[in-house]
Scaffold this active site. Structure first.
Site, mmCIF file in Angstrom:
data_model
loop_
_atom_site.group_PDB
_atom_site.id
_atom_site.type_symbol
_atom_site.label_atom_id
_atom_site.label_comp_id
_atom_site.label_asym_id
_atom_site.label_seq_id
_atom_site.Cartn_x
_atom_site.Cartn_y
_atom_site.Cartn_z
ATOM 1 N N ARG A 98 0.787 -1.245 0.000
ATOM 2 C CA ARG A 98 0.000 0.000 0.000
ATOM 3 C C ARG A 98 0.817 1.292 0.000
ATOM 4 O O ARG A 98 0.269 2.350 0.185
ATOM 5 C CB ARG A 98 -0.954 -0.009 1.218
ATOM 6 C CG ARG A 98 -2.006 -1.113 1.101
ATOM 7 C CD ARG A 98 -2.833 -1.301 2.359
ATOM 8 N NE ARG A 98 -3.680 -2.477 2.176
ATOM 9 C CZ ARG A 98 -3.276 -3.713 2.446
ATOM 10 N NH1 ARG A 98 -2.052 -3.944 2.892
ATOM 11 N NH2 ARG A 98 -4.060 -4.755 2.247
ATOM 12 N N GLN A 156 3.116 -10.906 8.934
ATOM 13 C CA GLN A 156 2.050 -11.010 7.921
ATOM 14 C C GLN A 156 2.668 -11.419 6.589
ATOM 15 O O GLN A 156 1.956 -11.669 5.625
ATOM 16 C CB GLN A 156 1.351 -9.657 7.741
ATOM 17 C CG GLN A 156 0.707 -9.126 9.008
ATOM 18 C CD GLN A 156 0.268 -7.685 8.832
ATOM 19 O OE1 GLN A 156 -0.878 -7.397 8.482
ATOM 20 N NE2 GLN A 156 1.181 -6.751 9.047
ATOM 21 N N HIS A 167 -0.226 -15.216 7.734
ATOM 22 C CA HIS A 167 -0.845 -15.329 6.411
ATOM 23 C C HIS A 167 -0.240 -16.458 5.597
ATOM 24 O O HIS A 167 -0.330 -16.463 4.371
ATOM 25 C CB HIS A 167 -0.703 -13.988 5.651
ATOM 26 C CG HIS A 167 -1.494 -12.881 6.307
ATOM 27 N ND1 HIS A 167 -1.308 -11.557 6.008
ATOM 28 C CD2 HIS A 167 -2.437 -12.911 7.283
ATOM 29 C CE1 HIS A 167 -2.120 -10.820 6.743
ATOM 30 N NE2 HIS A 167 -2.811 -11.609 7.531
ATOM 31 N N CYS A 204 -3.060 -28.604 -3.744
ATOM 32 C CA CYS A 204 -4.271 -28.595 -4.583
ATOM 33 C C CYS A 204 -5.452 -28.120 -3.738
ATOM 34 O O CYS A 204 -5.693 -28.636 -2.636
ATOM 35 C CB CYS A 204 -4.556 -30.004 -5.097
ATOM 36 S SG CYS A 204 -6.164 -30.134 -5.903
ATOM 37 N N SER A 251 4.362 -2.054 8.659
ATOM 38 C CA SER A 251 2.999 -2.470 8.350
ATOM 39 C C SER A 251 2.071 -1.262 8.447
ATOM 40 O O SER A 251 2.179 -0.457 9.366
ATOM 41 C CB SER A 251 2.506 -3.555 9.320
ATOM 42 O OG SER A 251 1.141 -3.890 9.009
HETATM 43 N N1 APR Z 1 10.950 1.259 6.183
HETATM 44 C C1 APR Z 1 9.872 1.650 6.908
HETATM 45 N N2 APR Z 1 8.591 1.517 6.483
HETATM 46 C C2 APR Z 1 8.401 0.983 5.254
HETATM 47 C C3 APR Z 1 9.470 0.560 4.431
HETATM 48 C C4 APR Z 1 10.782 0.712 4.948
HETATM 49 N N3 APR Z 1 11.866 0.338 4.230
HETATM 50 N N4 APR Z 1 8.945 0.087 3.256
HETATM 51 C C5 APR Z 1 7.605 0.206 3.347
HETATM 52 N N5 APR Z 1 7.280 0.743 4.542
HETATM 53 C C6 APR Z 1 5.925 0.948 5.085
HETATM 54 C C7 APR Z 1 4.957 1.605 4.110
HETATM 55 O O1 APR Z 1 4.938 3.006 4.310
HETATM 56 C C8 APR Z 1 3.618 0.959 4.489
HETATM 57 O O2 APR Z 1 2.871 1.776 5.378
HETATM 58 O O3 APR Z 1 5.423 -0.355 5.301
HETATM 59 C C9 APR Z 1 4.002 -0.337 5.225
HETATM 60 C C10 APR Z 1 3.546 -1.581 4.493
HETATM 61 O O4 APR Z 1 2.130 -1.604 4.576
HETATM 62 P P1 APR Z 1 1.325 -2.535 3.555
HETATM 63 O O5 APR Z 1 1.880 -2.330 2.190
HETATM 64 O O6 APR Z 1 -0.139 -2.290 3.825
HETATM 65 O O7 APR Z 1 1.697 -4.026 3.984
HETATM 66 P P2 APR Z 1 1.113 -4.860 5.185
HETATM 67 O O8 APR Z 1 0.746 -3.978 6.343
HETATM 68 O O9 APR Z 1 2.064 -5.949 5.449
HETATM 69 O O10 APR Z 1 -0.233 -5.489 4.532
HETATM 70 C C11 APR Z 1 -0.948 -6.407 5.355
HETATM 71 O O11 APR Z 1 -2.375 -6.921 3.472
HETATM 72 O O12 APR Z 1 -2.683 -7.441 1.260
HETATM 73 C C12 APR Z 1 -2.608 -7.959 2.517
HETATM 74 O O13 APR Z 1 -1.978 -10.153 3.050
HETATM 75 C C13 APR Z 1 -1.454 -8.927 2.633
HETATM 76 O O14 APR Z 1 -0.031 -9.351 4.544
HETATM 77 C C14 APR Z 1 -0.573 -8.315 3.727
HETATM 78 C C15 APR Z 1 -1.555 -7.475 4.487
#
Ligand code: APR
Length: 238
Positions: free
Chosen positions: A32, A98, A116, A124, A183
């Site tokens: 995201r 996650q 997850h 399968c 996250s």
């Molecule tokens: N350092 C600090 N923060 C970071 C970095 C970094 N190098 N890279 C990315 N981020 C932050 C981003 O700003 C973002 O807010 O990490 C966060 C990742 O958030 P998401 O992309 O939403 O990922 P996540 O929280 O793991 O998503 C949860 O959603 O789609 C489902 O199953 C999937 O496990 C996933 C779940």
């Protein structure tokens, strides 16, 4: 940063909670981040669910073969290895993640709760027969029984693995320091663990480039450094 280092030194039960932001410095896109997240390119509501597996099998398979090929290209980075060293030295108790890239266990962590699931297992969807990762990567997606082979990850609408969830709940309740790394905390029920820890007396730290809904409950929020930078800097001070 100094406050987090002090908290780590004083803690006797630290739990790390990671999201996709933990693996972006390995090269993997997160979901995201603004204009870089995976869900900017693909629509999860169309693909990352059982309905797509059954009714849009070709696109579902294409998407997950793409994700597996991406994960295969990259590997755990220095930050993952620091967390493995910290578990070995007793600095942290374990990791609730996650992420499905299995980079934490690749780096050597043992107490890893993969909420997850992971891309380690393929099976399968109909008869549950297991398949090797390479078989899926090479393009086999139909089981001998005619069913669809799928990754061992939790799709939207599926339940999280019960035993893993229970273990994570116990660890979150017992933690005295709960550190979120990368996250957006936007997906439930995974996003409840930071609050469970907080409600049971733990300190809460959130290291994330962008703000989250949970920042207001955190004792420390670090947004101005990347996760790898934070882990390397703290490791040098410990
Ligand atoms: N350092 C600090 N923060 C970071 C970095 C970094 N190098 N890279 C990315 N981020 C932050 C981003 O700003 C973002 O807010 O990490 C966060 C990742 O958030 P998401 O992309 O939403 O990922 P996540 O929280 O793991 O998503 C949860 O959603 O789609 C489902 O199953 C999937 O496990 C996933 C779940």
């Amino acid at each position: 940063m100094d406050k987090l280092t002090e908290m780590l030194k004083e803690s006797s039960n630290t739990i790390i909670f990671t999201g996709a932001g933990m693996s972006t410095e390995s090269g993997l896109p997160d979901f995201r981040s603004k204009d870089r997240g995976l869900w900017e390119k693909f629509n999860p509501s169309e693909l990352a669910n059982v309905h797509a597996l059954v009714h849009n099998t070709e696109e579902f398979t294409e998407f997950y073969q793409f994700r597996l090929s991406e994960i295969n290209k990259y590997e755990a980075h220095k930050g993952h290895h620091i967390l493995a060293d910290w578990e070995k030295s007793g600095r942290i108790k374990g990791i609730i993640t996650q992420n499905v890239d299995a980079f934490h266990s690749d780096a050597g962590n043992e107490n890893v709760m993969e909420l997850h699931g992971s891309f380690r297992v393929f099976y399968c969807h109909t008869c549950k027969k297991e398949y090797a990762r390479d078989v899926y990567l090479k393009g086999t997606s139909t089981c001998d029984c005619g069913g669809t082979i799928r990754p061992g990850i939790v799709l939207f609408g599926e339940n999280l693995p019960e035993d893993t969830f229970r273990r994570a709940e116990i660890e979150a309740k017992n933690a005295d320091l709960f550190i979120v790394l990368g996250s957006s905390l936007s997906v439930s029920p995974a996003n409840m663990f930071p609050l469970i820890a907080k409600e049971h007396g733990s300190k809460l730290v959130i290291v994330n480039r962008e703000p989250t809904e949970y920042d207001r409950f955190a004792d420390v929020v670090i947004q101005d450094k990347s996760i790898k930078e934070v882990l390397i800097e703290i490791d040098q001070q410990l």
